[in-house]
Design a protein around this motif. Structure first.
Motif, PDB file in Angstrom:
ATOM      1  N   TRP A   1      19.034   5.926 -57.301  1.00 25.21           N
ATOM      2  CA  TRP A   1      18.327   6.577 -56.204  1.00 25.21           C
ATOM      3  C   TRP A   1      17.579   5.548 -55.372  1.00 25.21           C
ATOM      4  CZ3 TRP A   1      18.554  10.193 -53.040  1.00 25.21           C
ATOM      5  CH2 TRP A   1      17.438  10.777 -52.417  1.00 25.21           C
ATOM      6  N   GLN A   2      16.968   4.582 -56.052  1.00 30.26           N
ATOM      7  CA  GLN A   2      16.272   3.506 -55.323  1.00 30.26           C
ATOM      8  C   GLN A   2      17.247   2.688 -54.483  1.00 30.26           C
ATOM      9  OE1 GLN A   2      13.693   0.987 -57.655  1.00 30.26           O
ATOM     10  NE2 GLN A   2      12.862   2.707 -58.808  1.00 30.26           N
TER      11      GLN A   2
ATOM     12  N   SER B   1       7.700   9.131 -55.688  1.00 26.84           N
ATOM     13  CA  SER B   1       8.311   7.985 -56.365  1.00 26.84           C
ATOM     14  C   SER B   1       7.569   7.741 -57.678  1.00 26.84           C
ATOM     15  CB  SER B   1       8.238   6.730 -55.501  1.00 26.84           C
ATOM     16  OG  SER B   1       6.924   6.190 -55.544  1.00 26.84           O
TER      17      SER B   1
ATOM     18  N   THR C   1      20.173   3.680 -53.261  1.00 27.38           N
ATOM     19  CA  THR C   1      20.645   4.506 -52.155  1.00 27.38           C
ATOM     20  C   THR C   1      19.598   4.599 -51.052  1.00 27.38           C
ATOM     21  OG1 THR C   1      22.092   5.762 -53.618  1.00 27.38           O
ATOM     22  CG2 THR C   1      21.495   6.821 -51.546  1.00 27.38           C
ATOM     23  N   GLN C   2      18.335   4.740 -51.453  1.00 32.91           N
ATOM     24  CA  GLN C   2      17.279   4.825 -50.445  1.00 32.91           C
ATOM     25  C   GLN C   2      17.134   3.538 -49.651  1.00 32.91           C
ATOM     26  OE1 GLN C   2      14.006   6.358 -52.859  1.00 32.91           O
ATOM     27  NE2 GLN C   2      14.079   8.235 -51.643  1.00 32.91           N
ATOM     28  N   LYS C   3      17.520   2.416 -50.264  1.00 33.07           N
ATOM     29  CA  LYS C   3      17.490   1.136 -49.549  1.00 33.07           C
ATOM     30  C   LYS C   3      18.773   0.911 -48.759  1.00 33.07           C
ATOM     31  CE  LYS C   3      13.508  -0.515 -50.722  1.00 33.07           C
ATOM     32  NZ  LYS C   3      12.487  -0.784 -49.706  1.00 33.07           N
TER      33      LYS C   3
ATOM     34  N   GLU D   1      12.914  14.669 -59.405  1.00 38.21           N
ATOM     35  CA  GLU D   1      14.003  14.152 -58.586  1.00 38.21           C
ATOM     36  C   GLU D   1      15.293  14.587 -59.265  1.00 38.21           C
ATOM     37  OE1 GLU D   1      14.993  13.154 -55.364  1.00 38.21           O
ATOM     38  OE2 GLU D   1      13.133  12.003 -55.584  1.00 38.21           O
TER      39      GLU D   1
END
Lengths: 324, 398
Positions: free
Chosen positions: A189-190, B382, A192-194, B359
């Motif tokens: 997820w991190q 987050s 993809t967000q970047k 999430e």
């Protein structure tokens, strides 16, 4: 390109009529995976319908995996069979000559796994039992078993063969391998967000004995033309990260990033000496980080920094990668 | 599941592994005389039955030469608190002791079967120099540790046992008994689904092999095949840990004040690491597992909030198998029932701040449910944000 699975992969779901099997077969179908059949012994001849009315696709259910393969041309199996019967389900899938076997089941007795490993190993060594011509197999795994106790494999945009939430992924250059389930989703997820997509994401599973190791998959990622960097998410215990670090130094040209969970985990309440004697010094967080750094692996210390670290370093070392 | 020494020895006896003469296990000094009689002539050894190695060094193993001496030892040992390097900082209370004839020791040997994760096979481990310093020896002279792979279907071959026997320098007149012992140990490991079966020390006593101490750990995942053991009570866990286990949650109590509720062991460890990095300390490790239900999340919450150390709760769920709306329902149900309980008891506004980070599958539905519930839940998007908010909340409460 990608590793292990793509849009051609035809999946049979073992244990499709159970609640987890049914829910995730539907999720995989909705993602676009070619799920072609289900297997539940005793329910052969009936059909499976997705639960909540989304999509109208019905799948045939077979009593045995080999029959499902004969009728539908499946080449991969996704297993949701309960722990007491899961080892047998893996052997059945292997016996039906499936190329990829993904076992999601958590809680399989470790001796069952040892027996499965032994049998698959023997079959893989050219004993003549397999019909190699049926489908070319990715070397050196034969068949490729992923798991058990894992989230499965996904090649974003092509094939989701597992229980991961599909929407967090996107196609791209980073290969991801992990011993954990939900920790992998966090990392993906991190990325993809970047704006960094993934070539293929494989959860190898958290059990003491797993089908495919980090090293097996690093080898495939190194050969894959889409993959430009690999993220390895490890955790304390065992020595597969240490083995991966050595493999990286000797055989890999692509950058390898790694996060190891468990820095603050308390020492287990162990008993006896046998485990410590067999594992030697391997398995601690400190030992793993040291082995990774010594071999040139880029270690990420903070879980929240995975996306940011890879995107900044990858754009620096590989200027061709577009980072949003 | 870890077995106590006397339970382990009962299994060894079932497999005809030679043991010294036992008077059985007793829980009061009144039972001593008959136990001493059963163990035969003295001297005797009195051994605290607790689940920890390093027992001898901590005073949990004593020799008694006379019956009077034995009585003194037993009285002192029952109720005694033991803390060793293998108890993970916890104190264990001695409730039972084992009484045995103290066999003279000519020489100590180490013999065990365990799972070699790297090979994916059980392995028989032997060392000609057994005893309490075995781990030190394994570090300094690893060549002294001998291994034989155990076929998970067939067991150990006699030739492997012979090879080990000669390498360890065991006298030839004990060869057949050693081979039988090693094969039985491997068979026990396979048939009982053990993860560790250890004899340390296996001794030569007046030239004959005897197993003086034994530790057996069974594979929890295989207990469905062993109903006798599945019924047995767990000696090791705290009450909260037992409650967690009963509802299928992995929970380990720790020293900090931020309660964690996470799905997946890896993410749970990563969340604990993040709390630490944000300047806080986790109160526990809690993994609700992949397929947990709303009811399980609710019980997890109840376990967390019963822990008096907890000043703030951090829920970190990345939904895969477990959908976020399911989690949200469990959280809402748990907090609502807790709220009405505290209101009934007319306690002051009652529980720790709760930070939730969701999430994954059905995430929007989950977040909406939490928002609509009107409960005092702090949401975070987050993990680092969640960790910071939880640490901050705990500081304000503390």
């Amino acid at each position: 390109m990608s590793i292990l699975v793509n849009k051609e992969t035809r999946v049979v779901v073992q244990g499709i009529t159970g609640s987890a099997g049914s829910f995730h077969a539907q999720q995989c179908l909705e993602y676009g995976t070619q799920v072609v059949a289900g297997v539940t012994p005793g329910k052969g001849g009936t059909s499976w319908k997705p639960g909540s009315g989304q999509g109208s696709q019905e799948l045939p259910i077979f009593n045995t995996v080999s029959e499902a393969v004969r009728q539908t041309g499946a080449d991969a199996s996704l297993i949701f069979v309960p722990p007491p019967f899961a080892a047998d389900a893996i052997l059945e899938a292997a016996d039906a000559n499936l190329r990829i076997i993904v076992c999601i089941t958590e809680g399989i007795p470790v001796l069952d796994r040892a027996r499965v490993r032994q049998k698959l190993g023997v079959r893989g060594q050219g004993s003549g039992v397999r019909k190699e011509e049926l489908s070319p197999r990715p070397s050196p795994l034969n068949p490729v078993l992923i798991g058990p106790n894992c989230p499965g494999i996904i090649t974003p945009g092509q094939c989701k063969m597992g229980i991961m939430p599909g929407y967090i992924h996107k196609p791209g250059p980073v290969g991801v391998i992990s011993r954990s389930g939900t920790l992998t989703y966090e990392a993906v997820w991190q990325l993809t967000q970047k704006g960094l997509g993934q070539s293929t994401v494989v959860g190898i599973g958290g059990d003491p004995i797993v089908g495919s190791s980090f090293v097996d998959l690093l080898e495939l990622f190194e050969k894959d033309s889409v993959t430009q960097a690999v993220l390895m998410i490890g955790e304390i215990g065992g020595s597969s990260e240490e083995a991966a670090a050595e493999f990286f130094k000797k055989h890999m040209s692509k950058p390898l990033f790694s996060f190891i969970a468990g820095k603050t985990a308390p020492p287990g309440r162990r008993m006896g000496h046998a485990g410590a004697i067999v594992e030697g010094g391997a398995g601690t967080h400190e030992g793993k980080i040291k082995a990774l750094k010594q071999n040139g692996v880029r270690v990420i210390e903070n879980l929240s920094d995975i996306g940011a670290t890879i995107s900044s370093q990858l754009s620096h070392f590989h200027p061709t990668v577009t980072v949003n | 599941m870890k077995l106590l020494e006397y339970e382990s020895k009962a299994l060894l006896e079932l497999y005809h592994i030679p043991l010294s003469k036992s008077g059985g296990v007793i829980s009061s000094a009144g039972q001593l005389n008959s136990a001493l009689k059963r163990a035969g002539c003295g001297p005797w050894v009195i051994k605290a039955q607790v689940l920890a190695g390093g027992r001898g060094k901590a005073g949990g193993v004593k020799i008694a030469k006379t019956m009077v001496e034995a009585k003194q030892v037993v009285k002192a040992m029952l109720g005694m608190e033991l803390k060793t390097h293998q108890t993970g900082g916890r104190t264990l209370v001695v409730r039972e002791v084992l009484v045995e004839h103290a066999a003279p020791i000519d020489r100590e040997i180490y013999l065990a079967v365990t799972m070699d994760r790297g090979k994916g096979l059980p392995v028989l481990v032997g060392c000609g120099e057994g005893g309490v310093e075995i781990e030190e020896l394994a570090r300094t002279k690893p060549e002294k540790i001998l291994r034989e792979e155990v076929d998970p279907s067939e067991g150990l071959n006699p030739f492997q046992a012979r090879r080990l026997c000669f390498s360890m320098g065991i006298p030839a007149d004990q060869l057949s008994i050693f081979v039988r012992t090693a094969q039985s140990l491997a068979r026990l490991f396979l048939e009982k689904d053990a993860s560790v079966v250890e004899i340390n020390p296996l001794v030569l006593s007046r030239g004959k092999l005897l197993a003086l101490d034994a530790k057996i750990v069974l594979d929890d995942n295989a207990l469905f095949r062993h109903p006798d053991f599945a019924k047995r009570s767990d000696h090791e866990s705290s009450p909260l840990e037992r409650e967690a286990k009963r509802v299928g949650i992995s929970y380990i109590g720790l020293e900090g004040n931020i309660g964690c509720l996470v799905n997946g062991a890896g993410l749970a460890m990563g969340t604990m690491d993040s709390i630490k990095l944000a300047g806080g300390d986790p109160a526990n490790f809690l993994d609700v597992g992949g397929g947990a239900s709303a009811a399980q999340v609710e019980s997890a919450f109840n376990i967390l909030l019963r822990d008096k150390k907890v000043k703030a709760v951090l829920v970190n769920i990345f939904g895969g198998i477990m959908k976020c709306d399911t989690i949200a329902e469990g959280i809402i149900k748990a907090i609502s029932s807790l709220k009405s309980e505290t209101q009934k008891a007319k306690r002051k506004a009652g529980f720790s701040p709760i930070v939730v980070r969701l999430e994954g599958t059905h995430v929007q539905e989950g977040r909406d449910l939490l928002t609509r519930s009107g409960l005092p839940i702090i949401q975070a998007h987050s993990l680092s944000e969640a960790a910071e908010k939880a640490v901050q909340a705990a500081k304000q409460e503390g």
